[in-house]
Design a protein around this motif. Structure first.
Motif, PDB file in Angstrom:
ATOM      1  N   SER A  80       2.498  22.747  92.446  1.00 29.72           N
ATOM      2  CA  SER A  80       2.434  23.873  93.386  1.00 29.72           C
ATOM      3  C   SER A  80       1.883  23.535  94.765  1.00 29.72           C
ATOM      4  O   SER A  80       1.818  24.412  95.626  1.00 29.72           O
ATOM      5  N   ASP A  81       1.465  22.296  95.007  1.00 28.98           N
ATOM      6  CA  ASP A  81       1.106  21.850  96.359  1.00 28.98           C
ATOM      7  C   ASP A  81       1.209  20.328  96.392  1.00 28.98           C
ATOM      8  O   ASP A  81       1.447  19.692  95.377  1.00 28.98           O
ATOM      9  N   GLY A  82       1.062  19.770  97.580  1.00 29.37           N
ATOM     10  CA  GLY A  82       1.250  18.335  97.739  1.00 29.37           C
ATOM     11  C   GLY A  82       0.337  17.487  96.872  1.00 29.37           C
ATOM     12  O   GLY A  82       0.763  16.467  96.329  1.00 29.37           O
ATOM     13  N   CYS A  83      -0.915  17.888  96.723  1.00 26.20           N
ATOM     14  CA  CYS A  83      -1.859  17.114  95.911  1.00 26.20           C
ATOM     15  C   CYS A  83      -1.484  17.165  94.436  1.00 26.20           C
ATOM     16  O   CYS A  83      -1.534  16.152  93.731  1.00 26.20           O
ATOM     17  N   LEU A  84      -1.106  18.355  93.969  1.00 27.77           N
ATOM     18  CA  LEU A  84      -0.741  18.502  92.566  1.00 27.77           C
ATOM     19  C   LEU A  84       0.580  17.807  92.255  1.00 27.77           C
ATOM     20  O   LEU A  84       0.749  17.248  91.165  1.00 27.77           O
ATOM     21  N   ILE A  85       1.493  17.808  93.212  1.00 26.91           N
ATOM     22  CA  ILE A  85       2.748  17.074  93.035  1.00 26.91           C
ATOM     23  C   ILE A  85       2.446  15.578  92.886  1.00 26.91           C
ATOM     24  O   ILE A  85       2.975  14.912  91.998  1.00 26.91           O
ATOM     25  N   ALA A  86       1.586  15.047  93.733  1.00 32.35           N
ATOM     26  CA  ALA A  86       1.224  13.626  93.666  1.00 32.35           C
ATOM     27  C   ALA A  86       0.527  13.301  92.348  1.00 32.35           C
ATOM     28  O   ALA A  86       0.787  12.258  91.733  1.00 32.35           O
ATOM     29  N   GLN A  87      -0.358  14.196  91.899  1.00 30.72           N
ATOM     30  CA  GLN A  87      -1.040  13.992  90.625  1.00 30.72           C
ATOM     31  C   GLN A  87      -0.021  13.963  89.485  1.00 30.72           C
ATOM     32  O   GLN A  87      -0.068  13.088  88.624  1.00 30.72           O
TER      33      GLN A  87
END
Length: 100
Positions: A80-87
């Motif tokens: 749902s956001d760039g950090c969570l996508i990367a995780q």
């Protein structure tokens, strides 16, 4: 772990054991264990003060519960956001690669 693809299908539950041997119902058990073994701290929490891009990577969610390296793991994953996508992407093939 439980994975919800966010497409209206039922969430799936998988088990995975990576302790000198690999077993469980995970569809890519060998690859998932090999990948996790190569990541320094795969389930580290994201820092509270992390600035994340506001983008949507998809409706997929996952919940991973268990133990890793002797430590308890209880991690909720999303896209749902760039950090969570990367995780999420850093944990493929433990979690499925995003479709799209």
């Amino acid at each position: 772990m439980t994975v919800d693809r966010g497409d209206g299908t039922q969430p799936v539950e998988w088990t995975l054991t990576c302790v000198g041997f690999v077993e469980g119902s995970h569809p890519e058990a060998e690859a998932a264990c090999a990948h996790l073994a190569g990541v320094e701290d795969p389930f580290a929490p994201l820092p509270d003060d992390l600035a994340c891009t506001q983008q949507f990577g998809g409706p997929q969610t996952a919940h991973v519960i268990g133990r890793w390296g002797g430590e308890s793991v209880d991690v909720r994953l999303a896209r749902s956001d760039g950090c969570l996508i990367a995780q999420w992407d850093s944990l493929v093939p433990l979690v499925p690669e995003a479709e799209g």
